[in-house]
Design a protein around this motif. Structure first.
Motif, PDB file in Angstrom:
ATOM      1  N   CYS A  55       0.841  -1.196   0.000  1.00  0.00           N
ATOM      2  CA  CYS A  55       0.000   0.000   0.000  1.00  0.00           C
ATOM      3  C   CYS A  55       0.876   1.246   0.000  1.00  0.00           C
ATOM      4  CB  CYS A  55      -0.974   0.006   1.184  1.00  0.00           C
ATOM      5  SG  CYS A  55      -0.235   0.187   2.811  1.00  0.00           S
ATOM      6  N   VAL A  56       0.274   2.351  -0.313  1.00  0.00           N
ATOM      7  CA  VAL A  56       0.958   3.646  -0.254  1.00  0.00           C
ATOM      8  C   VAL A  56       0.194   4.532   0.720  1.00  0.00           C
ATOM      9  CG1 VAL A  56       1.985   3.582  -2.556  1.00  0.00           C
ATOM     10  CG2 VAL A  56      -0.308   4.507  -2.263  1.00  0.00           C
ATOM     11  N   THR A  57       0.930   5.443   1.361  1.00  0.00           N
ATOM     12  CA  THR A  57       0.314   6.381   2.291  1.00  0.00           C
ATOM     13  C   THR A  57       0.584   7.808   1.819  1.00  0.00           C
ATOM     14  OG1 THR A  57       2.292   6.220   3.701  1.00  0.00           O
ATOM     15  CG2 THR A  57       0.403   4.851   4.281  1.00  0.00           C
ATOM     16  N   PRO A  58      -0.217   8.265   0.851  1.00  0.00           N
ATOM     17  CA  PRO A  58       0.021   9.601   0.324  1.00  0.00           C
ATOM     18  C   PRO A  58      -0.426  10.706   1.262  1.00  0.00           C
ATOM     19  CG  PRO A  58      -1.752   8.488  -0.876  1.00  0.00           C
ATOM     20  CD  PRO A  58      -1.294   7.563   0.184  1.00  0.00           C
ATOM     21  N   ALA A  59       0.280  11.821   1.179  1.00  0.00           N
ATOM     22  CA  ALA A  59      -0.265  13.067   1.693  1.00  0.00           C
ATOM     23  C   ALA A  59      -1.335  13.522   0.696  1.00  0.00           C
ATOM     24  CB  ALA A  59       0.843  14.110   1.828  1.00  0.00           C
ATOM     25  N   ALA A  60      -1.982  14.602   0.997  1.00  0.00           N
ATOM     26  CA  ALA A  60      -3.080  15.065   0.149  1.00  0.00           C
ATOM     27  C   ALA A  60      -2.581  15.505  -1.224  1.00  0.00           C
ATOM     28  CB  ALA A  60      -3.808  16.217   0.812  1.00  0.00           C
ATOM     29  N   ALA A  61      -3.371  15.179  -2.238  1.00  0.00           N
ATOM     30  CA  ALA A  61      -3.156  15.669  -3.601  1.00  0.00           C
ATOM     31  C   ALA A  61      -4.407  16.420  -4.016  1.00  0.00           C
ATOM     32  CB  ALA A  61      -2.891  14.507  -4.552  1.00  0.00           C
ATOM     33  N   ARG A  62      -4.244  17.401  -4.883  1.00  0.00           N
ATOM     34  CA  ARG A  62      -5.396  18.212  -5.306  1.00  0.00           C
ATOM     35  C   ARG A  62      -6.260  17.420  -6.287  1.00  0.00           C
ATOM     36  NH1 ARG A  62      -5.874  23.197  -3.550  1.00  0.00           N
ATOM     37  NH2 ARG A  62      -4.056  24.327  -2.748  1.00  0.00           N
ATOM     38  N   THR A  63      -7.279  16.784  -5.760  1.00  0.00           N
ATOM     39  CA  THR A  63      -8.243  16.051  -6.563  1.00  0.00           C
ATOM     40  C   THR A  63      -9.639  16.482  -6.117  1.00  0.00           C
ATOM     41  OG1 THR A  63      -8.490  14.181  -5.049  1.00  0.00           O
ATOM     42  CG2 THR A  63      -6.660  14.081  -6.625  1.00  0.00           C
ATOM     43  N   ARG A  64     -10.664  15.856  -6.687  1.00  0.00           N
ATOM     44  CA  ARG A  64     -12.028  16.206  -6.307  1.00  0.00           C
ATOM     45  C   ARG A  64     -12.346  15.842  -4.869  1.00  0.00           C
ATOM     46  NH1 ARG A  64     -14.672  14.043 -11.555  1.00  0.00           N
ATOM     47  NH2 ARG A  64     -15.578  12.512 -10.141  1.00  0.00           N
ATOM     48  N   PHE A 100      10.085  -8.574  -4.716  1.00  0.00           N
ATOM     49  CA  PHE A 100      10.450  -9.013  -3.365  1.00  0.00           C
ATOM     50  C   PHE A 100       9.599  -8.367  -2.278  1.00  0.00           C
ATOM     51  CE2 PHE A 100      13.321  -9.014   0.419  1.00  0.00           C
ATOM     52  CZ  PHE A 100      13.406 -10.395   0.582  1.00  0.00           C
ATOM     53  N   THR A 101       9.348  -7.078  -2.403  1.00  0.00           N
ATOM     54  CA  THR A 101       8.643  -6.358  -1.341  1.00  0.00           C
ATOM     55  C   THR A 101       7.160  -6.697  -1.330  1.00  0.00           C
ATOM     56  OG1 THR A 101      10.201  -4.516  -1.420  1.00  0.00           O
ATOM     57  CG2 THR A 101       8.048  -4.094  -0.439  1.00  0.00           C
ATOM     58  N   THR A 102       6.652  -7.071  -0.161  1.00  0.00           N
ATOM     59  CA  THR A 102       5.221  -7.324  -0.003  1.00  0.00           C
ATOM     60  C   THR A 102       4.823  -7.030   1.437  1.00  0.00           C
ATOM     61  OG1 THR A 102       3.436  -8.905  -0.502  1.00  0.00           O
ATOM     62  CG2 THR A 102       5.375  -9.783   0.626  1.00  0.00           C
ATOM     63  N   GLY A 103       3.557  -6.704   1.646  1.00  0.00           N
ATOM     64  CA  GLY A 103       3.085  -6.335   2.975  1.00  0.00           C
ATOM     65  C   GLY A 103       3.686  -5.036   3.463  1.00  0.00           C
ATOM     66  N   ALA A 104       4.108  -4.193   2.530  1.00  0.00           N
ATOM     67  CA  ALA A 104       4.843  -2.976   2.884  1.00  0.00           C
ATOM     68  C   ALA A 104       4.003  -1.725   2.680  1.00  0.00           C
ATOM     69  CB  ALA A 104       6.125  -2.882   2.062  1.00  0.00           C
ATOM     70  N   VAL A 105       4.475  -0.647   3.290  1.00  0.00           N
ATOM     71  CA  VAL A 105       3.838   0.665   3.174  1.00  0.00           C
ATOM     72  C   VAL A 105       4.842   1.619   2.550  1.00  0.00           C
ATOM     73  CG1 VAL A 105       2.699   2.538   4.400  1.00  0.00           C
ATOM     74  CG2 VAL A 105       2.493   0.202   5.252  1.00  0.00           C
ATOM     75  N   PHE A 106       4.524   2.112   1.368  1.00  0.00           N
ATOM     76  CA  PHE A 106       5.397   3.082   0.703  1.00  0.00           C
ATOM     77  C   PHE A 106       4.914   4.488   1.036  1.00  0.00           C
ATOM     78  CE2 PHE A 106       5.804  -0.715  -1.992  1.00  0.00           C
ATOM     79  CZ  PHE A 106       7.186  -0.799  -2.092  1.00  0.00           C
ATOM     80  N   ASP A 107       5.828   5.283   1.545  1.00  0.00           N
ATOM     81  CA  ASP A 107       5.489   6.644   1.995  1.00  0.00           C
ATOM     82  C   ASP A 107       5.469   7.624   0.825  1.00  0.00           C
ATOM     83  OD1 ASP A 107       5.081   8.828   3.784  1.00  0.00           O
ATOM     84  OD2 ASP A 107       7.211   9.293   3.571  1.00  0.00           O
ATOM     85  N   LEU A 108       4.399   8.396   0.761  1.00  0.00           N
ATOM     86  CA  LEU A 108       4.273   9.464  -0.243  1.00  0.00           C
ATOM     87  C   LEU A 108       3.816  10.740   0.469  1.00  0.00           C
ATOM     88  CD1 LEU A 108       2.500   7.627  -3.206  1.00  0.00           C
ATOM     89  CD2 LEU A 108       4.569   8.987  -3.422  1.00  0.00           C
ATOM     90  N   SER A 109       4.411  11.004   1.623  1.00  0.00           N
ATOM     91  CA  SER A 109       3.892  12.067   2.487  1.00  0.00           C
ATOM     92  C   SER A 109       4.685  13.353   2.442  1.00  0.00           C
ATOM     93  CB  SER A 109       3.815  11.562   3.930  1.00  0.00           C
ATOM     94  OG  SER A 109       5.119  11.419   4.478  1.00  0.00           O
ATOM     95  N   GLY A 110       5.693  13.433   1.598  1.00  0.00           N
ATOM     96  CA  GLY A 110       6.482  14.669   1.521  1.00  0.00           C
ATOM     97  C   GLY A 110       7.261  14.966   2.785  1.00  0.00           C
ATOM     98  N   GLY A 111       7.621  13.902   3.517  1.00  0.00           N
ATOM     99  CA  GLY A 111       8.401  14.072   4.731  1.00  0.00           C
ATOM    100  C   GLY A 111       7.582  14.098   6.000  1.00  0.00           C
ATOM    101  N   ARG A 112       6.250  13.990   5.876  1.00  0.00           N
ATOM    102  CA  ARG A 112       5.404  14.081   7.072  1.00  0.00           C
ATOM    103  C   ARG A 112       5.489  12.824   7.939  1.00  0.00           C
ATOM    104  NH1 ARG A 112      -1.218  14.931   7.438  1.00  0.00           N
ATOM    105  NH2 ARG A 112      -1.347  14.388   9.653  1.00  0.00           N
ATOM    106  N   ALA A 113       5.612  11.649   7.315  1.00  0.00           N
ATOM    107  CA  ALA A 113       5.574  10.399   8.071  1.00  0.00           C
ATOM    108  C   ALA A 113       6.721  10.320   9.071  1.00  0.00           C
ATOM    109  CB  ALA A 113       5.628   9.202   7.105  1.00  0.00           C
ATOM    110  N   THR A 114       6.400   9.824  10.256  1.00  0.00           N
ATOM    111  CA  THR A 114       7.433   9.661  11.289  1.00  0.00           C
ATOM    112  C   THR A 114       7.801   8.199  11.490  1.00  0.00           C
ATOM    113  OG1 THR A 114       5.694   9.662  12.992  1.00  0.00           O
ATOM    114  CG2 THR A 114       6.781  11.766  12.498  1.00  0.00           C
ATOM    115  N   TYR A 115       7.141   7.287  10.784  1.00  0.00           N
ATOM    116  CA  TYR A 115       7.497   5.855  10.824  1.00  0.00           C
ATOM    117  C   TYR A 115       6.985   5.190   9.582  1.00  0.00           C
ATOM    118  CZ  TYR A 115       2.690   4.571  11.976  1.00  0.00           C
ATOM    119  OH  TYR A 115       1.337   4.376  11.945  1.00  0.00           O
TER     120      TYR A 115
END
Length: 244
Positions: A178-187, A229-244
């Motif tokens: 999964c990915v954990t994005p910060a907000a993007a300008r969408t509807r 190889f990578t599975t069950g992982a969280v890819f960060d897309l937060s622009g530096g906001r994520a702390t873990y």
């Protein structure tokens, strides 16, 4: 990335991150099937470099998801890629003031919808010995946004679901991330108060919102054969906001 000829299901593919990913996959020769209730779904799919297929689907309803999967398999083929992009924010309110019906709508679409779509697509991937699933969560699922308890809880649930399923399928060539994005300008911004939008921007160290092309680039890679190889992982897309 050799992806030509694969079939990808994208929920909420008519606009926003889902459509950006659809464009990226179509450019690599992937046939995209968008499961969406958006009136512009067919037009969006017709505009792709490799024209996609629009399927009417309410991901919050298991019967609708099952019907969409059967229609996809019969008309296009068995999907080996799944991207869950459909989602809503719900109202901005404190938990004590949160409308229980609104809570259920957010959980039904964001979390239950992810469960339903993963559930129907996994068996076909197992039969073929190959698959890639990417569930779109949110930085709110990691940190919890105030006045957005339902959204934060639903996206935390998506993270947990992804980790669980990733471990269940780890012995096969099926990656679930999964990915954990910060907000993007969408509807989706139309569902938020300006105060909440300003709050989200203030928490991003990059000082700007996520670009759709940036999200699509990471997601397309995550559902490609290169991510072997990578599975069950969280890819960060937060622009530096994520702390873990």
């Amino acid at each position: 990335m050799q992806m030509q000829g694969q079939i990808a299901v994208i929920t909420g593919g008519a606009q926003g991150i889902g459509f950006a990913v659809a464009q990226g996959l179509a450019e690599k020769g992937v046939t995209v099937v968008s499961w969406d209730i958006d009136a512009g779904n067919a037009e969006a799919m017709a505009s792709l470099p490799v024209p996609g297929v629009a399927v009417m689907c309410n991901v919050a309803d298991m019967a609708s998801v099952t019907a969409a999967y059967e229609q996809t398999c019969a008309g296009t083929g068995v999907p080996t890629i799944l991207i869950n992009s459909a989602g809503i924010t719900g109202p901005n309110a404190t938990l004590e003031d949160y409308d229980p019906e609104a809570w259920c709508r957010v959980i039904d679409l964001n979390l239950n919808g992810t469960f339903y779509t993963n559930k129907v697509c996994v068996p076909g991937m197992k039969e073929r010995g190959y698959g890639r699933i990417l569930n779109i969560a949110s930085i709110a699922g990691k940190e919890g946004n105030p006045n957005a308890s339902a959204y934060s809880a639903s996206k935390a649930g998506v993270i947990g679901l992804t980790k669980s399923l990733g471990k269940e399928l780890a012995g096969m060539d099926i990656a679930v991330n999964c990915v954990t994005p910060a907000a993007a300008r969408t509807r989706i911004f139309d569902q938020m108060s300006q105060e909440h939008i300003d709050y989200m921007l203030s928490k991003i160290p990059r000082g700007r919102f996520l670009e759709l092309s940036e999200a699509a680039a990471m997601i397309v890679w995550a559902v490609s054969p290169e991510n072997s190889f990578t599975t069950g992982a969280v890819f960060d897309l937060s622009g530096g906001r994520a702390t873990y």
